[in-house]
Enzyme design. Structure first.
Site, PDB file in Angstrom:
ATOM      1  N   ASN A   1       0.830  -1.207   0.000  1.00  0.00           N
ATOM      2  CA  ASN A   1       0.000   0.000   0.000  1.00  0.00           C
ATOM      3  C   ASN A   1       0.867   1.259   0.000  1.00  0.00           C
ATOM      4  OD1 ASN A   1      -2.409  -1.409   0.065  1.00  0.00           O
ATOM      5  ND2 ASN A   1      -2.842  -0.997   2.215  1.00  0.00           N
TER       6      ASN A   1
ATOM      7  N   ARG B   1      -4.982   1.850 -13.717  1.00  0.00           N
ATOM      8  CA  ARG B   1      -3.602   1.970 -13.272  1.00  0.00           C
ATOM      9  C   ARG B   1      -3.067   0.666 -12.692  1.00  0.00           C
ATOM     10  NH1 ARG B   1      -0.786   6.629 -12.449  1.00  0.00           N
ATOM     11  NH2 ARG B   1      -2.665   7.865 -12.167  1.00  0.00           N
TER      12      ARG B   1
ATOM     13  N   HIS C   1     -15.293   3.170 -15.437  1.00  0.00           N
ATOM     14  CA  HIS C   1     -15.129   2.446 -14.180  1.00  0.00           C
ATOM     15  C   HIS C   1     -16.396   1.692 -13.787  1.00  0.00           C
ATOM     16  CE1 HIS C   1     -14.534   2.300  -9.646  1.00  0.00           C
ATOM     17  NE2 HIS C   1     -13.424   1.749 -10.094  1.00  0.00           N
TER      18      HIS C   1
ATOM     19  N   ARG D   1     -14.172   2.781   4.171  1.00  0.00           N
ATOM     20  CA  ARG D   1     -13.027   1.900   4.353  1.00  0.00           C
ATOM     21  C   ARG D   1     -11.738   2.694   4.501  1.00  0.00           C
ATOM     22  NH1 ARG D   1     -12.201  -0.428  -0.599  1.00  0.00           N
ATOM     23  NH2 ARG D   1     -10.172   0.430  -1.041  1.00  0.00           N
TER      24      ARG D   1
ATOM     25  N   HIS E   1     -15.954  -3.129   0.154  1.00  0.00           N
ATOM     26  CA  HIS E   1     -15.779  -2.465  -1.137  1.00  0.00           C
ATOM     27  C   HIS E   1     -17.077  -1.939  -1.743  1.00  0.00           C
ATOM     28  CE1 HIS E   1     -14.702  -2.465  -5.573  1.00  0.00           C
ATOM     29  NE2 HIS E   1     -13.688  -1.794  -5.049  1.00  0.00           N
TER      30      HIS E   1
END
Length: 727
Positions: A88, A450, A480, A609, A637
């Site tokens: 991350n 990406r 998206h 989140r 999510h």
């Protein structure tokens, strides 16, 4: 955050699960907030009403690190969270910090929503990163590593090996490692070598015995061999497995690499390079070629972070700073091992007792059993179905929907968006089969996703070779949205079947991500998706739909309109309540609308989140707002919004962020069936339960673990797993 990783192939388990816990740090560079266009507020809102986006991201990663420190979790799961934290942070620097540095270097004075200049943000990021990086190393060396040793999984040093083991490793080094190493000297005849991003390296000082002259050399730790060398098992304790870090092995044989020279010192270092680039989209140029050109440039991005072992000498550090052109503020000192993302190798040990218990997703009764499936088309003619992954199986619901459509002779066309998919994608294979069967198949592949660009280029070309109509979306926008449209002939009638979801069409991440999907044959949604795909593949400029909100024109506007309607309904005597579940809440216009709702007395409950720029619990403007974050085995999510007074539930692909609302094609759909809204209400009730384990955000921007010690605690995800095991 991960479910049954044993079911995922070792070669891509790490990348899948890392994505499952990252807060989408890598999809957008910093930007100025859009000008507010919302109605006037009842009471003036203070200038300090927003929290900093980047620091909020680091707080998210600190919560991931807290899971690694949680001794109640299975040991290898804790090691996994250490690896995820490291990956991350890599991506955060590659994109977010890189974007801030570019703005600072260009002299741009655009400030963040909370009023900080790029330079001040970079300073605070550096301070906070050093804190959590040190904490990261501490958790590994003082907690996880000793606990692994207690379980017979040892990460050892060269000095801990006996002579026989050193002899065995000498053979391994000379046969397997030495041939791929390339020592690079630095002197007037040899310029400082290029150091690739995220590679692990040894910086070495050697001395000539004749004249005493000292020189710098660099060796790259090869990335095509395992980071940890597994040692042969000892006969007296065959149950114990031991690993030696590859850099320790190389360091032990530096005299072999520099014969006749004295090794003065050696230290590990690692750089992170700028990966924040934008493809210049030109209608006259092939987008695939432009993207491949930019991908080739990415590896040569400027350094944005230098990680060094904390025992590195001052002179060595000064040399690296000078030769790599790194600012001293971008140095992170790491106690012990660098790049703990390599702990995935340790996690992959076959020790099920040290991992989460495997969970087998359920198949909703509407779709039959796993072995005896029902026709999804007949099921959807009877009514809509809501699927909740990973508790509901992706393979026996969404994947089966697309596979049945591909095999059904009555299906005339399939139209599908693909943002991220898996290495061996049954979705892509089904689309290829459908095209081979003579169906009209359209795949909108977002090749600008990406860090998945290469994979998506590969799939785009495979689909084109199979006869699928491949479209790359609209210039200037990423596509998206998660949508699929199936057109089927039924007698004299043409019927449309649809899926709209919050997650990607990826069966691997569907076992890791928590997502919601709507499967429906509703004519209005079918008509909307038809119009949407026509916009994506043609020249349509349609910006309003019957039952959908579509970004970039409609999502922010539609959400704010509904917040205002909720306020009006509350003032008219209804019980106003807004509940939001999202990955991130950053958009200032949406946040201000929620502040107005709070000022009007509407309860606002947010489950986020990752990043949250909203400041809850502040007197006068956010008294009625609470924010909590749930992290656990699965990635939270899904994006769901509930407006209680006006009785509307919405799901979709969009987070409340500038990039989603302004620079992407996103879709949110209203779910109307009371059976399905009851399911989503249950999700909210479980997430908002006062006893649910979570982190709560305070007015000061600090996150606090809740409930407090001694109070009753329930696990939101465990509760949902039990509910699906025993519906």
């Amino acid at each position: 955050m991960t479910e049954a990783e044993a079911q995922i192939r070792t070669d891509d388990a790490a990348s899948v699960a890392v994505r499952a816990t990252r807060p989408d740090a890598g999809d957008s560079a910093p930007e100025a907030p859009p000008a507010a266009t919302s109605p006037a507020v009842d009471n003036a809102l203070p200038e300090d009403r927003y929290l900093n986006r980047e620091l909020s991201w680091l707080d998210f990663n600190a919560r991931v690190l807290a899971l690694a420190a949680d001794t109640s979790l299975p040991l290898l799961e804790r090691a996994k969270f250490l690896a995820i934290f490291a990956s991350n942070l890599d991506e955060f620097y590659m994109v977010r910090v890189a974007g801030l540095k570019r703005r600072d270097e260009m002299g741009l004075s655009v400030r963040s929503a909370d009023g900080l200049s790029p330079r001040e943000q970079l300073r605070r990021i550096s301070e906070r990163t050093q804190q959590i990086a040190s904490r990261h190393a501490h958790v590994f060396f003082n907690s996880v590593r000793p606990a692994l040793a207690d379980e017979g999984i040892l990460i050892v040093n060269w000095t801990e090996l006996d002579e026989a083991e050193r002899a065995q490793l000498s053979s391994y080094f000379h046969e397997q490692v030495f041939p791929v190493l390339t020592p690079l000297a630095v002197d007037p005849a040899h310029p400082f070598p290029f150091v690739s991003g995220l590679s692990l390296n040894l910086a070495i000082t050697v001395k000539h015995p004749d004249d005493g002259g000292q020189h710098f050399a660099r060796i790259k730790v090869p990335d095509n061999v395992e980071r940890f060398v597994e040692l042969a098992r000892r006969e007296d304790n065959s149950a114990v497995v031991r690993f030696l870090p590859m850099e320790e092995l190389i360091a032990a044989f530096l005299p072999v690499l520099f014969p006749g020279l004295e090794i003065v010192e050696h230290h590990a270092f690692r750089i992170t390079r700028n990966a924040d680039f934008e493809v210049e989209e030109d209608r006259d140029e092939d987008l695939l070629q432009a993207l491949e050109r930019e991908l080739a440039r990415r590896r040569f991005g400027s350094p944005v972070r230098l990680e060094v072992s904390d025992d590195m000498t001052e002179s060595m550090l000064e040399l690296l700073l000078r030769e790599l052109d790194v600012d001293p503020g971008d140095v992170i000192e790491v106690p012990g091992l660098l790049d703990l993302s390599s702990l995935w190798q340790i996690y992959n040990q076959d020790r099920p007792a040290l991992k989460d218990r495997p969970f087998v997703p359920a198949t909703p009764p509407a779709f039959g059993e796993r072995e005896t499936p029902k026709s999804i088309f007949s099921t959807l003619r009877d009514g809509d179905v809501l699927v909740h992954h990973p508790y509901d199986s992706f393979s026996t619901t969404v994947q089966r929907f697309i596979e049945q459509a591909a095999a059904d002779p009555n299906v005339l066309a399939i139209k599908q968006t693909l943002y991220r998919t898996s290495g061996d994608s049954p979705i892509v294979n089904a689309l290829i089969d459908a095209a081979a069967a003579g169906k009209q198949v359209v795949a909108l592949v977002e090749i600008k996703a990406r860090f998945d660009e290469q994979a998506n280029i590969k799939w785009a070309r495979a689909l084109e070779r199979a006869g699928v109509h491949v479209v790359y979306g609209l210039i200037g926008l990423k596509t998206h949205c998660k949508t699929c449209l199936v057109v089927r002939r039924e007698g004299s009638v043409i019927r449309r079947y649809c899926h709209i979801g919050t997650g990607n069409y990826n069966p691997k991440t569907a076992r890791l991500y928590e997502d919601i999907g709507l499967l429906t044959a509703a004519p209005d949604i079918g008509a909307d998706l038809t119009d949407l795909f026509n916009s994506l593949t043609g020249y349509s400029r349609k910006d309003s739909y019957r039952n959908l909100l579509v970004a970039p024109q409609g999502v922010r506007r539609g959400i704010i309109e509904r917040i205002e309607r909720e306020i009006a309904a509350h003032r008219d005597g209804a019980d106003g309540r807004i509940r939001v579940k999202a990955n991130a809440l950053v958009d200032e216009q949406v946040i201000d609308a929620l502040y107005r709702a709070s000022q009007a007395g509407v309860r606002v409950e947010v489950v986020v989140r990752g990043i949250c720029a909203l400041r809850p619990g502040a007197t006068g403007y956010s008294d009625n707002i609470t924010v909590r974050s749930i992290l656990g085995r699965f990635l939270e999510h899904s994006r769901i919004i509930h407006f209680r007074a006006i009785d509307e539930f919405w799901i979709g692909s969009a987070d409340m962020m500038h990039r989603n609302l302004d620079r992407r094609v996103e879709v949110m759909a209203q779910v109307k069936d009371p059976r399905l809204t009851a399911q989503m209400n249950d999700v909210f009730e479980s997430a908002m339960d006062p006893s649910t384990r979570c982190w709560e955000l305070g007015m000061d921007g600090k996150w606090t673990a809740s409930p407090q010690e001694g109070e009753s605690v329930r696990d939101h995800q465990v509760s949902l797993m039990e509910r699906h095991r025993h519906p």
